[in-house]
Design a protein around this motif. Structure first.
Motif, PDB file in Angstrom:
ATOM      1  N   GLN A 122      53.333  20.656  44.852  1.00 32.44           N
ATOM      2  CA  GLN A 122      53.647  20.494  46.271  1.00 32.44           C
ATOM      3  C   GLN A 122      52.439  20.850  47.143  1.00 32.44           C
ATOM      4  N   GLN A 123      51.781  21.961  46.797  1.00 31.14           N
ATOM      5  CA  GLN A 123      50.600  22.381  47.568  1.00 31.14           C
ATOM      6  C   GLN A 123      49.450  21.391  47.394  1.00 31.14           C
ATOM      7  N   ARG A 124      49.282  20.900  46.180  1.00 32.06           N
ATOM      8  CA  ARG A 124      48.204  19.934  45.936  1.00 32.06           C
ATOM      9  C   ARG A 124      48.463  18.635  46.696  1.00 32.06           C
ATOM     10  N   ASP A 125      49.697  18.140  46.611  1.00 32.46           N
ATOM     11  CA  ASP A 125      50.036  16.885  47.295  1.00 32.46           C
ATOM     12  C   ASP A 125      49.871  16.996  48.807  1.00 32.46           C
ATOM     13  N   ALA A 126      50.047  18.227  49.335  1.00 28.35           N
ATOM     14  CA  ALA A 126      49.921  18.444  50.782  1.00 28.35           C
ATOM     15  C   ALA A 126      48.472  18.706  51.199  1.00 28.35           C
ATOM     16  N   GLY A 127      47.552  18.658  50.214  1.00 30.87           N
ATOM     17  CA  GLY A 127      46.143  18.904  50.528  1.00 30.87           C
ATOM     18  C   GLY A 127      45.822  20.367  50.774  1.00 30.87           C
ATOM     19  N   GLU A 128      46.660  21.254  50.220  1.00 28.98           N
ATOM     20  CA  GLU A 128      46.506  22.690  50.485  1.00 28.98           C
ATOM     21  C   GLU A 128      45.952  23.470  49.292  1.00 28.98           C
ATOM     22  N   ALA A 129      45.513  22.768  48.242  1.00 27.92           N
ATOM     23  CA  ALA A 129      45.074  23.472  47.029  1.00 27.92           C
ATOM     24  C   ALA A 129      43.955  24.455  47.334  1.00 27.92           C
ATOM     25  N   GLU A 130      42.918  23.972  48.025  1.00 25.54           N
ATOM     26  CA  GLU A 130      41.738  24.812  48.261  1.00 25.54           C
ATOM     27  C   GLU A 130      42.076  26.016  49.147  1.00 25.54           C
ATOM     28  N   SER A 131      42.834  25.778  50.224  1.00 28.67           N
ATOM     29  CA  SER A 131      43.149  26.882  51.141  1.00 28.67           C
ATOM     30  C   SER A 131      44.069  27.907  50.475  1.00 28.67           C
ATOM     31  N   HIS A 132      44.991  27.428  49.620  1.00 27.47           N
ATOM     32  CA  HIS A 132      45.912  28.341  48.931  1.00 27.47           C
ATOM     33  C   HIS A 132      45.146  29.244  47.960  1.00 27.47           C
ATOM     34  N   ILE A 133      44.267  28.646  47.177  1.00 30.80           N
ATOM     35  CA  ILE A 133      43.487  29.430  46.209  1.00 30.80           C
ATOM     36  C   ILE A 133      42.567  30.403  46.942  1.00 30.80           C
ATOM     37  N   SER A 134      41.962  29.948  48.026  1.00 30.43           N
ATOM     38  CA  SER A 134      41.108  30.817  48.829  1.00 30.43           C
ATOM     39  C   SER A 134      41.875  32.033  49.318  1.00 30.43           C
ATOM     40  N   GLN A 135      43.110  31.821  49.776  1.00 24.95           N
ATOM     41  CA  GLN A 135      43.942  32.925  50.263  1.00 24.95           C
ATOM     42  C   GLN A 135      44.291  33.883  49.131  1.00 24.95           C
ATOM     43  N   GLN A 136      44.588  33.332  47.934  1.00 29.92           N
ATOM     44  CA  GLN A 136      44.872  34.191  46.772  1.00 29.92           C
ATOM     45  C   GLN A 136      43.687  35.095  46.457  1.00 29.92           C
ATOM     46  N   LEU A 137      42.482  34.557  46.574  1.00 32.34           N
ATOM     47  CA  LEU A 137      41.282  35.342  46.282  1.00 32.34           C
ATOM     48  C   LEU A 137      41.031  36.400  47.359  1.00 32.34           C
ATOM     49  N   VAL A 138      41.159  35.995  48.627  1.00 35.34           N
ATOM     50  CA  VAL A 138      40.903  36.927  49.738  1.00 35.34           C
ATOM     51  C   VAL A 138      41.836  38.131  49.644  1.00 35.34           C
ATOM     52  N   GLU A 139      43.128  37.873  49.447  1.00 35.77           N
ATOM     53  CA  GLU A 139      44.102  38.970  49.420  1.00 35.77           C
ATOM     54  C   GLU A 139      44.092  39.714  48.083  1.00 35.77           C
ATOM     55  N   GLY A 140      43.867  38.985  47.000  1.00 39.02           N
ATOM     56  CA  GLY A 140      43.933  39.609  45.682  1.00 39.02           C
ATOM     57  C   GLY A 140      42.751  40.499  45.357  1.00 39.02           C
ATOM     58  N   LEU A 141      41.591  40.191  45.917  1.00 40.22           N
ATOM     59  CA  LEU A 141      40.365  40.878  45.494  1.00 40.22           C
ATOM     60  C   LEU A 141      39.937  42.017  46.421  1.00 40.22           C
ATOM     61  N   VAL A 142      40.803  42.454  47.314  1.00 42.84           N
ATOM     62  CA  VAL A 142      40.464  43.582  48.191  1.00 42.84           C
ATOM     63  C   VAL A 142      40.136  44.826  47.352  1.00 42.84           C
ATOM     64  N   ASP A 143      38.919  45.352  47.527  1.00 41.16           N
ATOM     65  CA  ASP A 143      38.448  46.579  46.847  1.00 41.16           C
ATOM     66  C   ASP A 143      38.321  46.430  45.327  1.00 41.16           C
ATOM     67  N   VAL A 144      38.409  45.214  44.812  1.00 37.68           N
ATOM     68  CA  VAL A 144      38.300  44.991  43.358  1.00 37.68           C
ATOM     69  C   VAL A 144      36.829  44.893  42.969  1.00 37.68           C
ATOM     70  N   ASP A 145      36.462  45.545  41.853  1.00 35.81           N
ATOM     71  CA  ASP A 145      35.104  45.496  41.327  1.00 35.81           C
ATOM     72  C   ASP A 145      34.909  44.167  40.594  1.00 35.81           C
ATOM     73  N   GLN A 146      34.145  43.272  41.188  1.00 41.06           N
ATOM     74  CA  GLN A 146      33.972  41.951  40.593  1.00 41.06           C
ATOM     75  C   GLN A 146      33.050  41.965  39.366  1.00 41.06           C
ATOM     76  N   GLN A 147      32.414  43.100  39.107  1.00 39.24           N
ATOM     77  CA  GLN A 147      31.622  43.210  37.872  1.00 39.24           C
ATOM     78  C   GLN A 147      32.528  43.363  36.650  1.00 39.24           C
ATOM     79  N   GLN A 148      33.770  43.785  36.885  1.00 35.75           N
ATOM     80  CA  GLN A 148      34.721  44.016  35.792  1.00 35.75           C
ATOM     81  C   GLN A 148      35.949  43.125  36.010  1.00 35.75           C
ATOM     82  N   LEU A 149      35.714  41.822  35.937  1.00 30.34           N
ATOM     83  CA  LEU A 149      36.759  40.875  36.321  1.00 30.34           C
ATOM     84  C   LEU A 149      36.574  39.548  35.598  1.00 30.34           C
TER      85      LEU A 149
END
Length: 230
Positions: A122-149
């Motif tokens: 549904q998100q892909r068909d609506a053209g929202e794939a990129e914005s949805h994944i971007s939001q998952q990363l922004v909210e999910g990675l708060v204070d996360v050490d990206q060297q250990q990921l």
């Protein structure tokens, strides 16, 4: 949610000999149900295969019936844990906020989390794939050490549906994911109907560092073919 302890042991008996010719730089990780972790930990001790869990709670202990904590996992010698898998989000109310809490808990206990992100049909068909994944990363990675990921891109619409995400399209999305990270060499995996028939094509893509394998990992012969991609 597959394989009893007995079935897990039988799987290893067939799977492990097929890794004798696997290039040493390839990392192989089995993320198994909680009841299998003890027997797998014993059987994989001093082997080239790392062990992971399928989830972790953000608290070290407490009134969280049905959950599992970092100390319970590290005691068994685990190295990895899957966080935010699409099925956890779809069926068990996982949110980007709880995903972030689980990521931080994993790292607090020295585990490397495998963060799953991806869009629905549904998100892909609506053209929202990129914005949805971007939001998952922004909210999910708060204070996360990206060297250990590790990050796994799961196009949810391509999992077990027969629809396939073209390798070049997966590569494009994974390039977008990488562009959002502070650490350029975070391993990014592809997960979505990975099988022996398409692994060579998938791994030929420049942005794809590895794969998160679902149903195809249940067959030791087929999974070994994936591990030994050409």
């Amino acid at each position: 949610m597959f394989k009893t302890q007995r079935e897990s042991s039988e799987f290893l008996q067939e799977f492990m000999p097929k890794l004798e010719q696997t290039p040493p730089e390839r990392e192989v990780v089995l993320c198994v149900p909680f009841t299998d972790l003890g027997v797998m930990s014993k059987n994989l001790h001093n082997s080239r295969v790392q062990l992971g869990a399928q989830n972790i709670h953000w608290a070290d202990e407490g009134a969280f019936t049905g959950e599992i904590s970092g100390p319970m996992l590290t005691e068994l010698g685990l190295r990895y844990v899957v966080v935010g898998h699409s099925e956890r989000r779809q069926y068990f109310g996982e949110t980007d906020k709880t995903v972030n809490q689980r990521l931080l808990a994993a790292q607090r206990h020295g585990l490397i989390p495998i963060l799953c992100v991806g869009e629905t049909k549904q998100q892909r068909d609506a053209g929202e794939a990129e914005s949805h994944i971007s939001q998952q990363l922004v909210e999910g990675l708060v204070d996360v050490d990206q060297q250990q990921l590790v990050i796994a891109y799961e196009p949810i619409w391509a999992i077990g549906t027969g629809d396939t995400c073209e390798a070049t399209e997966a590569n494009r999305i994974m390039g977008l994911i990488r562009s959002q990270l502070k650490v350029a060499d975070v391993p990014i995996q592809y997960g979505g109907s990975v099988k022996p028939a398409n692994i060579d094509q998938i791994m030929a893509q420049p942005e794809i560092d590895g794969v998160l394998v679902g149903g195809a990992s249940l067959d030791p012969g087929g999974f070994a073919r994936i591990v030994n991609y050409q």
